[in-house]
Design a protein around this motif. Structure first.
Motif, PDB file in Angstrom:
ATOM      1  N   SER A  56       0.861  -1.173   0.000  1.00 22.57           N
ATOM      2  CA  SER A  56       0.000   0.000   0.000  1.00 22.57           C
ATOM      3  C   SER A  56       0.906   1.234   0.000  1.00 22.57           C
TER       4      SER A  56
ATOM      5  N   ASN B 186       1.269   3.230   2.247  1.00 22.00           N
ATOM      6  CA  ASN B 186       1.762   3.568   3.584  1.00 22.00           C
ATOM      7  C   ASN B 186       3.272   3.366   3.649  1.00 22.00           C
ATOM      8  N   SER B 187       3.969   4.350   4.161  1.00 22.26           N
ATOM      9  CA  SER B 187       5.410   4.196   4.359  1.00 22.26           C
ATOM     10  C   SER B 187       5.849   5.211   5.404  1.00 22.26           C
ATOM     11  N   ILE B 188       7.062   5.014   5.907  1.00 21.92           N
ATOM     12  CA  ILE B 188       7.569   5.933   6.929  1.00 21.92           C
ATOM     13  C   ILE B 188       7.719   7.338   6.327  1.00 21.92           C
TER      14      ILE B 188
ATOM     15  N   CYS C 147       4.516   9.055   6.462  1.00 23.92           N
ATOM     16  CA  CYS C 147       4.245   9.519   7.840  1.00 23.92           C
ATOM     17  C   CYS C 147       4.907  10.875   8.068  1.00 23.92           C
TER      18      CYS C 147
ATOM     19  N   PHE D  58      14.933   8.758   6.415  1.00 26.76           N
ATOM     20  CA  PHE D  58      13.553   8.372   6.708  1.00 26.76           C
ATOM     21  C   PHE D  58      13.406   6.884   7.048  1.00 26.76           C
ATOM     22  N   SER D  59      14.489   6.272   7.521  1.00 24.84           N
ATOM     23  CA  SER D  59      14.402   4.846   7.860  1.00 24.84           C
ATOM     24  C   SER D  59      13.737   4.632   9.219  1.00 24.84           C
TER      25      SER D  59
ATOM     26  N   PHE E 251      11.772   7.093  12.768  1.00 22.55           N
ATOM     27  CA  PHE E 251      11.142   8.381  13.113  1.00 22.55           C
ATOM     28  C   PHE E 251      12.073   9.335  13.865  1.00 22.55           C
TER      29      PHE E 251
ATOM     30  N   ILE F 298      -2.172   5.575   9.693  1.00 25.80           N
ATOM     31  CA  ILE F 298      -1.178   5.164  10.691  1.00 25.80           C
ATOM     32  C   ILE F 298      -1.364   5.921  12.005  1.00 25.80           C
TER      33      ILE F 298
ATOM     34  N   SER G  67       4.114   6.342  17.200  1.00 29.25           N
ATOM     35  CA  SER G  67       3.740   4.983  16.812  1.00 29.25           C
ATOM     36  C   SER G  67       4.548   3.911  17.544  1.00 29.25           C
ATOM     37  N   VAL G  68       5.845   4.120  17.630  1.00 36.40           N
ATOM     38  CA  VAL G  68       6.733   3.073  18.142  1.00 36.40           C
ATOM     39  C   VAL G  68       6.485   2.761  19.622  1.00 36.40           C
TER      40      VAL G  68
END
Lengths: 371, 295
Positions: free
Chosen positions: B4, B6-8, B11, B82-83, B85, B193, B243-244
């Protein structure tokens, strides 16, 4: 989606590879001439039929699996001819059970089933097999379902179809009036509705749940039709050939036991990603040494793409989107009893991996892994 | 295989988009307007912007050190930044701290905490809250900690609801404008997310307790002050939803929100300025347990 016109035959392979089952009784030896639809070997659970006629060349190992190799003589010779039956609903229940047993027609067959669910929705959204088959063999499919209702004394029968192809819906609506016992259920396009377990859950209401369900897909129905009508199983299967490097998606009629490398050579596909059985929960192949069997639904030819996995960000999208309400993250990262229970309940639809923003293949740990 | 959208990276885009109006307002309120009123020098005028830039750079640097120098990963610089947050954490710490914070203190503490966080693999806690709290405690050691900028410190204000909505209350550098915060929340609300139930339940719990408390203490005029100052709502919307470190199961998210709201209220009675951050830090320690119990 790229449009598909009709079914393309891919029946011209020189060699056919059929699996050698564990603990099986073998009925051939090297150099023997084999007729089409002849039983080559069988064990307690399964039988292997030849999909072509020709000489047995011997055995070989492909991807750690043993196969019998048959040299196709392109004659499709049959040992015995059954003759065509005029009415397929004239079989008794006992005769039908015998045929199911003889031809291994239905997995987990329960002769007391009172609810019949026929899945006409492809498991992955870009697969077109059932759509095309429904268009091509509408009457045969409806006839066969109607016959099954009579033979098995089915109380409730659903034919589930996707409403995204108006032509299929149109054809079915025009014909369904003749088959009042079949309840046509239209479903809107969704990523997982074609999945067996999800569809059964959707269609079995509280009232129907007390009856055992007989689940069949369109390919099974055509197979049963062939057995009832001609007394033999289909020697071929249907697969969708698609992907972002394919101009027009095709549905191929392929002999069971065809090598994937033959198809890849024929369509001049080089150095690309080959994924079988859909992009959600499919399997990426490292090479083309792969044999097509009845479980293969599609071949995706895509440009080489590497998606890197990142660390889990705990977003919960996998949990929120899971159609069977399990915790895919827990299942992936843990090995305790709870995780095992989730693995049992997982239907391997692949939605969790699809939604994961960190691109983690969460459905990897699922027990119902794609074969 | 398909994924999808959705990705970091997405975000980051959504979070920065929603933070943008608050950042602009913070730069105006704690920088430009003070400069125009001769309360600060030119450095003071750009100080809020410097905090944001430095926060982002520190987060990116931590990702670079960890991914490239330690894990020897080969990837594009953008993918490395961007790997995770961490760059966003740097920015959010810059948002929540006081304008009176020393930039070197902010840089050092943020860098150390974020770098250490990279090596902690289990039981992730909320590093935004932890970093901010460490900065506040160190500031408190040297002089009395205050959210008030030079202008607010030298004047007395009698504020009404509209003043709070328009950002005249005290709080972190970019946290005071409640109206813009509501707009940010609306932007984030539709983002899949984003754990929207956390700020909703935290705010409801905190508001109910605050109102009851003020009614009991016969101090109704203090309700607005309790709700809209000290960056509490900002913490609920942006920091608690990290999120984490927050719960991820459906029920877990609701429980997590309620716990954050409840703890914020309890800590408010002790130390208002740090209440929301302390509450989030404590709740984040329990997040695995919450997920396990309230699946």
């Amino acid at each position: 989606m790229k449009e598909v016109s009709n079914i393309e035959n891919f029946l011209n392979c020189d060699y056919i590879y059929l699996p050698i089952l564990n603990n099986s009784q073998i009925y051939y030896k090297e150099g023997d001439y084999i007729y089409k639809n002849e039983v080559l070997l069988e064990n307690n659970e399964n039988k292997v039929y030849s999909s072509v006629s020709g000489k047995v060349l011997g055995s070989t190992t492909i991807n750690n699996k043993k196969y019998i190799v048959i040299d196709n003589d392109y004659k499709d010779k049959l040992k015995t001819r059954f003759g065509t039956k005029k009415y397929i609903n004239k079989y008794s229940k006992e005769e039908f059970i015998e045929l199911v047993d003889k031809f291994n027609l239905i997995d987990n067959f329960n002769s007391n089933s009172k609810v019949l669910i026929v899945n006409g929705i492809d498991e992955y959204i870009e697969e077109l097999n059932y759509n095309v088959l429904l268009k091509e063999y509408t009457i045969q499919i409806l006839d066969c379902i109607d016959a099954l209702i009579d033979i098995m004394n089915i109380k409730k029968c659903f034919l589930a179809v996707s409403n995204n192809d108006i032509n299929v819906v149109d054809i079915l609506l025009n014909n369904i009036g003749t088959y009042p016992k079949i309840d046509l259920k239209l479903f809107s396009n969704s990523l997982t509705i074609g999945n067996k377990n999800i569809l059964i859950n959707k269609l079995t209401s509280y009232k129907n749940k007390k009856y055992p369900v007989l689940y069949l897909n369109i390919k099974d129905i055509l197979n049963i039709y062939n057995v009832l009508k001609k007394g033999r199983k289909n020697s071929y299967t249907y697969i969708t050939l698609t992907g972002n490097l394919i101009d027009y998606s095709k549905v191929l009629r392929v002999k069971i036991g065809t090598s994937l490398s033959d198809i890849v050579d024929y369509y001049k596909i080089n150095n690309k990603d080959i994924i079988i059985n859909g992009l959600l929960n499919g399997k990426k192949l490292n090479n083309t040494n792969f044999i097509i069997d009845n479980n293969i639904r599609s071949i995706f030819i895509n440009s080489n793409e590497e998606i890197k996995e990142n660390e889990c960000i705990n977003c919960g999208l996998c949990v929120n989107n899971c159609p069977v309400n399990i915790n895919p993250k827990y299942m992936y990262f843990n090995k305790d009893n709870k995780a095992l229970d989730y693995k049992k309940r997982c239907v391997n639809c692949g939605l969790c991996s699809y939604y994961c923003p960190s691109h983690i293949k969460l459905n990897k740990g699922c027990n119902n892994d794609t074969k | 295989m398909i994924q999808s959208s959705n990705s970091i990276k997405k975000c980051y885009f959504i979070y920065f988009l929603s933070l943008f109006p608050l950042i602009l307002f913070g730069i105006y309120k704690n920088g430009i307007s003070l400069y125009l009123k001769d309360y600060v020098s030119l450095y003071g005028a750009i100080k809020p912007l410097l905090f944001i830039i430095i926060g982002f750079i520190i987060g990116s640097l931590v990702n670079y050190i960890y991914e490239v120098l330690i894990k020897k990963k080969k990837a594009k610089l953008v993918d490395i930044i961007f790997s995770s947050f961490h760059s966003l954490y740097g920015v959010l710490v810059a948002c929540i701290i006081s304008i009176n914070t020393n930039i070197i203190l902010f840089s050092t503490v943020t860098f150390i905490v974020l770098l250490v966080s990279k090596f902690i693999k289990i039981n992730k806690i909320n590093y935004i809250a932890l970093t901010s709290l460490i900065i506040f405690f160190i500031m408190n050691l040297f002089n009395e900690f205050s959210f008030l900028n030079n202008y607010e410190a030298s004047n007395n204000f009698n504020m009404n609801a509209l003043d709070y909505l328009l950002g005249k209350g005290s709080g972190g550098i970019f946290t005071t404008n409640v109206l813009l915060l509501i707009i940010s929340f609306i932007v984030l609300y539709n983002f899949k997310i984003y754990k929207r139930n956390i700020p909703i339940f935290a705010t409801i719990t905190f508001s109910i307790l605050t109102i009851i408390y003020c009614l009991i203490m016969n101090d109704i005029s203090n309700i607005m002050n309790m709700l809209f100052t000290n960056g509490i709502l900002f913490s609920f919307v942006f920091i608690a939803t990290d999120s984490v470190s927050s719960s991820y199961t459906k029920k877990g998210i609701v429980i997590y929100g309620i716990i954050v709201g409840l703890l914020t209220f309890l800590l408010y009675l002790v130390q208002p300025a740090l209440s929301s951050l302390g509450a989030i830090l404590i709740a984040s320690i329990c997040n695995s347990f919450i997920d396990l119990k309230f699946e």
